[in-house]
Design an enzyme around this catalytic site. Structure first.
Site, PDB file in Angstrom:
ATOM      1  N   ASN A   9       1.197  -1.143  -0.339  1.00  0.00           N
ATOM      2  CA  ASN A   9      -0.076   0.034   0.034  1.00  0.00           C
ATOM      3  C   ASN A   9       0.842   1.368  -0.344  1.00  0.00           C
ATOM      4  O   ASN A   9       1.719   1.588   0.550  1.00  0.00           O
ATOM      5  CB  ASN A   9      -0.802   0.238   1.419  1.00  0.00           C
ATOM      6  CG  ASN A   9      -1.749   1.008   1.574  1.00  0.00           C
ATOM      7  OD1 ASN A   9      -1.801   2.059   0.866  1.00  0.00           O
ATOM      8  ND2 ASN A   9      -2.392   1.561   2.476  1.00  0.00           N
ATOM      9  N   TRP A  10       1.192   1.755  -1.112  1.00  0.00           N
ATOM     10  CA  TRP A  10       2.476   2.821  -1.088  1.00  0.00           C
ATOM     11  C   TRP A  10       1.481   4.025  -0.796  1.00  0.00           C
ATOM     12  O   TRP A  10       1.898   5.145  -0.161  1.00  0.00           O
ATOM     13  CB  TRP A  10       2.075   3.183  -3.088  1.00  0.00           C
ATOM     14  CG  TRP A  10       3.249   1.832  -3.604  1.00  0.00           C
ATOM     15  CD1 TRP A  10       3.841   0.516  -2.498  1.00  0.00           C
ATOM     16  CD2 TRP A  10       3.982   2.469  -4.683  1.00  0.00           C
ATOM     17  NE1 TRP A  10       4.652   0.232  -3.816  1.00  0.00           N
ATOM     18  CE2 TRP A  10       4.369   1.383  -4.259  1.00  0.00           C
ATOM     19  CE3 TRP A  10       3.092   2.311  -6.087  1.00  0.00           C
ATOM     20  CZ2 TRP A  10       4.631   0.148  -5.898  1.00  0.00           C
ATOM     21  CZ3 TRP A  10       3.824   1.764  -7.131  1.00  0.00           C
ATOM     22  CH2 TRP A  10       4.519   1.140  -6.805  1.00  0.00           C
ATOM     23  N   LYS A  11       0.530   4.639  -0.295  1.00  0.00           N
ATOM     24  CA  LYS A  11      -0.342   5.587   0.144  1.00  0.00           C
ATOM     25  C   LYS A  11      -0.305   6.918  -0.740  1.00  0.00           C
ATOM     26  O   LYS A  11       0.024   6.065  -1.880  1.00  0.00           O
ATOM     27  CB  LYS A  11      -0.391   5.569   1.490  1.00  0.00           C
ATOM     28  CG  LYS A  11      -0.282   4.216   2.473  1.00  0.00           C
ATOM     29  CD  LYS A  11       0.020   4.585   4.052  1.00  0.00           C
ATOM     30  CE  LYS A  11      -0.154   3.131   4.856  1.00  0.00           C
ATOM     31  NZ  LYS A  11      -0.581   3.006   6.565  1.00  0.00           N
ATOM     32  N   HIS A  93      -9.577   1.182   4.484  1.00  0.00           N
ATOM     33  CA  HIS A  93      -8.478   1.484   5.721  1.00  0.00           C
ATOM     34  C   HIS A  93      -8.474   2.166   6.340  1.00  0.00           C
ATOM     35  O   HIS A  93      -9.750   2.829   6.459  1.00  0.00           O
ATOM     36  CB  HIS A  93      -7.000   1.920   4.211  1.00  0.00           C
ATOM     37  CG  HIS A  93      -6.140   2.034   4.969  1.00  0.00           C
ATOM     38  ND1 HIS A  93      -5.411   2.631   5.834  1.00  0.00           N
ATOM     39  CD2 HIS A  93      -4.402   0.808   4.717  1.00  0.00           C
ATOM     40  CE1 HIS A  93      -4.670   2.816   6.000  1.00  0.00           C
ATOM     41  NE2 HIS A  93      -4.090   1.070   6.026  1.00  0.00           N
ATOM     42  N   GLU A  95      -7.195   4.325   7.968  1.00  0.00           N
ATOM     43  CA  GLU A  95      -6.391   5.917   7.934  1.00  0.00           C
ATOM     44  C   GLU A  95      -8.216   6.502   6.781  1.00  0.00           C
ATOM     45  O   GLU A  95      -8.307   7.649   7.057  1.00  0.00           O
ATOM     46  CB  GLU A  95      -5.504   5.718   6.462  1.00  0.00           C
ATOM     47  CG  GLU A  95      -4.544   5.912   7.652  1.00  0.00           C
ATOM     48  CD  GLU A  95      -3.081   5.304   6.283  1.00  0.00           C
ATOM     49  OE1 GLU A  95      -3.023   5.917   5.109  1.00  0.00           O
ATOM     50  OE2 GLU A  95      -2.155   5.308   7.268  1.00  0.00           O
ATOM     51  N   GLU A 165      -5.332  -5.456   9.963  1.00  0.00           N
ATOM     52  CA  GLU A 165      -4.485  -4.060  10.308  1.00  0.00           C
ATOM     53  C   GLU A 165      -4.954  -3.706  11.808  1.00  0.00           C
ATOM     54  O   GLU A 165      -6.072  -2.104  12.222  1.00  0.00           O
ATOM     55  CB  GLU A 165      -4.416  -2.868   9.295  1.00  0.00           C
ATOM     56  CG  GLU A 165      -4.344  -3.694   7.933  1.00  0.00           C
ATOM     57  CD  GLU A 165      -3.320  -2.506   7.027  1.00  0.00           C
ATOM     58  OE1 GLU A 165      -2.441  -2.847   6.622  1.00  0.00           O
ATOM     59  OE2 GLU A 165      -4.479  -1.697   6.578  1.00  0.00           O
ATOM     60  N   GLY A 171       1.802   1.970  11.305  1.00  0.00           N
ATOM     61  CA  GLY A 171       2.720   3.380  10.658  1.00  0.00           C
ATOM     62  C   GLY A 171       3.547   3.890  12.026  1.00  0.00           C
ATOM     63  O   GLY A 171       4.055   4.536  11.570  1.00  0.00           O
ATOM     64  N   SER A 210       2.743  -2.213  10.136  1.00  0.00           N
ATOM     65  CA  SER A 210       4.467  -1.742  10.691  1.00  0.00           C
ATOM     66  C   SER A 210       4.929  -3.348  10.530  1.00  0.00           C
ATOM     67  O   SER A 210       6.140  -4.070  10.859  1.00  0.00           O
ATOM     68  CB  SER A 210       4.675  -1.959  12.278  1.00  0.00           C
ATOM     69  OG  SER A 210       4.496  -0.165  11.909  1.00  0.00           O
ATOM     70  N   GLY A 231       2.869  -0.942   4.356  1.00  0.00           N
ATOM     71  CA  GLY A 231       2.940   0.663   3.872  1.00  0.00           C
ATOM     72  C   GLY A 231       4.014   0.879   3.943  1.00  0.00           C
ATOM     73  O   GLY A 231       4.554   0.634   2.815  1.00  0.00           O
ATOM     74  N   GLY A 232       4.830   0.766   5.358  1.00  0.00           N
ATOM     75  CA  GLY A 232       5.974   2.034   4.769  1.00  0.00           C
ATOM     76  C   GLY A 232       7.146   0.991   4.372  1.00  0.00           C
ATOM     77  O   GLY A 232       7.696   1.003   2.518  1.00  0.00           O
TER      78      GLY A 232
HETATM   79  P1  PGA Z   1       2.474   0.270   7.895  1.00  0.00           P
HETATM   80  O1  PGA Z   1       1.202   0.311   6.888  1.00  0.00           O
HETATM   81  O2  PGA Z   1       2.984  -1.171   7.607  1.00  0.00           O
HETATM   82  O3  PGA Z   1       3.648   1.583   7.520  1.00  0.00           O
HETATM   83  O4  PGA Z   1       2.649  -0.076   9.659  1.00  0.00           O
HETATM   84  C1  PGA Z   1       0.303  -0.767   6.505  1.00  0.00           C
HETATM   85  C2  PGA Z   1      -1.127  -0.233   6.791  1.00  0.00           C
HETATM   86  O5  PGA Z   1      -1.372   1.385   7.075  1.00  0.00           O
HETATM   87  O6  PGA Z   1      -1.667  -1.065   5.679  1.00  0.00           O
END
Ligand code: PGA
Length: 249
Positions: A9-11, A93, A95, A165, A171, A210, A231-232
């Site tokens: 997930n490149w956000k 998600h 967010e 999640e 994050g 994470s 994500g990251g």
């Molecule tokens: P993260 O994000 O790996 O940076 O914690 C995961 C996500 O939000 O899908």
């Protein structure tokens, strides 16, 4: 045997050029035994689709409208995502839920739109820190899934992916322990089984929050963890590919 998935997930990151570079680096190093998906921002989908041509890496979007067309400024509809080469769409998600006010009904409607358009939702569920600390993890996750069952019926997840999640792990560098994650994954599979036994065995349940090259293998070794939503660590090809390798079997 469920084929594991690792989805990046490149956000809201990258330029068209950096997205293309990342996609090409991932496409150039195929990993067998795992389905690999990348989810760039919507305006980079067409470019990344070209970069992934002739590779096994699949394309996903980060969200989709509940409607197929019309007066919905700022939304992107599922048929448009399909035209751009998407096969998967992340829905719900945390967010989107917490920062953009997408409630359970909206997430369920977006999920239904993805299925209607022939794409595969990656439906995110998870509890906040307060909800975990007050002992409500399972009820929160159950309610988020129930909204989808209410709208789409008992076989809602027959062609869908679930991502657990925990919000406190996204994050933050804090990962759920493999045992903590497995406990919730097992609960999710059991809850799906209560609606539809056959789907419960087949549905892939990803862990997100994470995940990195150092902790992925331990998480993915758990019986009900079928890969990850990353994500990251998805923003560097070396890290992402290492997570993909940890899922491969
Ligand atoms: P993260 O994000 O790996 O940076 O914690 C995961 C996500 O939000 O899908």
């Amino acid at each position: 045997m469920r084929l594991p998935i690792v989805a990046g997930n490149w956000k809201l990151n990258g330029s068209r050029a950096s997205a293309s570079t990342l996609a090409r680096e991932i496409a150039a190093q195929p990993v067998a035994g795992v389905e690999v998906i990348v989810c760039p921002v919507a305006v980079h989908l067409d470019a990344v689709a070209r970069d992934l041509e002739n590779s096994a890496v699949k394309l996903g979007a980060q969200n989709a409208a509940a409607q197929d067309s019309g007066a919905f400024t700022g939304e992107v509809a599922v048929p448009m995502l399909a035209e751009s080469g998407c096969e998967y769409v992340i829905i719900g998600h945390s967010e989107r839920r917490s920062l953009f006010g997408e409630d359970e009904k909206s997430c369920a409607e977006r999920f239904a739109a993805v299925v209607r358009g022939g794409l595969i939702p990656i439906f995110c569920v998870g509890e906040s820190l307060e909800q975990r600390e007050s002992g409500n993890t399972m009820s929160v996750v159950q309610q988020q899934l129930q909204a989808v069952f209410d709208l789409s019926g008992a076989s809602a997840f027959s062609n869908a992916v679930i991502a657990y999640e925990p919000v406190w792990a996204i994050g933050t560098g804090k990962t759920a322990s493999p045992d903590q994650a497995q406990e919730v994954h097992q609960f999710i599979r059991g809850f799906v089984a209560g609606q539809d036994q056959a789907n419960a065995q087949a549905v892939r349940i990803l862990y997100g929050g994470s995940v990195n090259p150092g902790n992925a293998a331990e998480l993915f070794a758990k019986a009900d963890i079928d890969g990850g939503l990353i994500g990251g660590a998805a923003l560097k090809s070396e890290d992402f590919l290492s997570v993909c390798n940890a899922a491969s079997h």
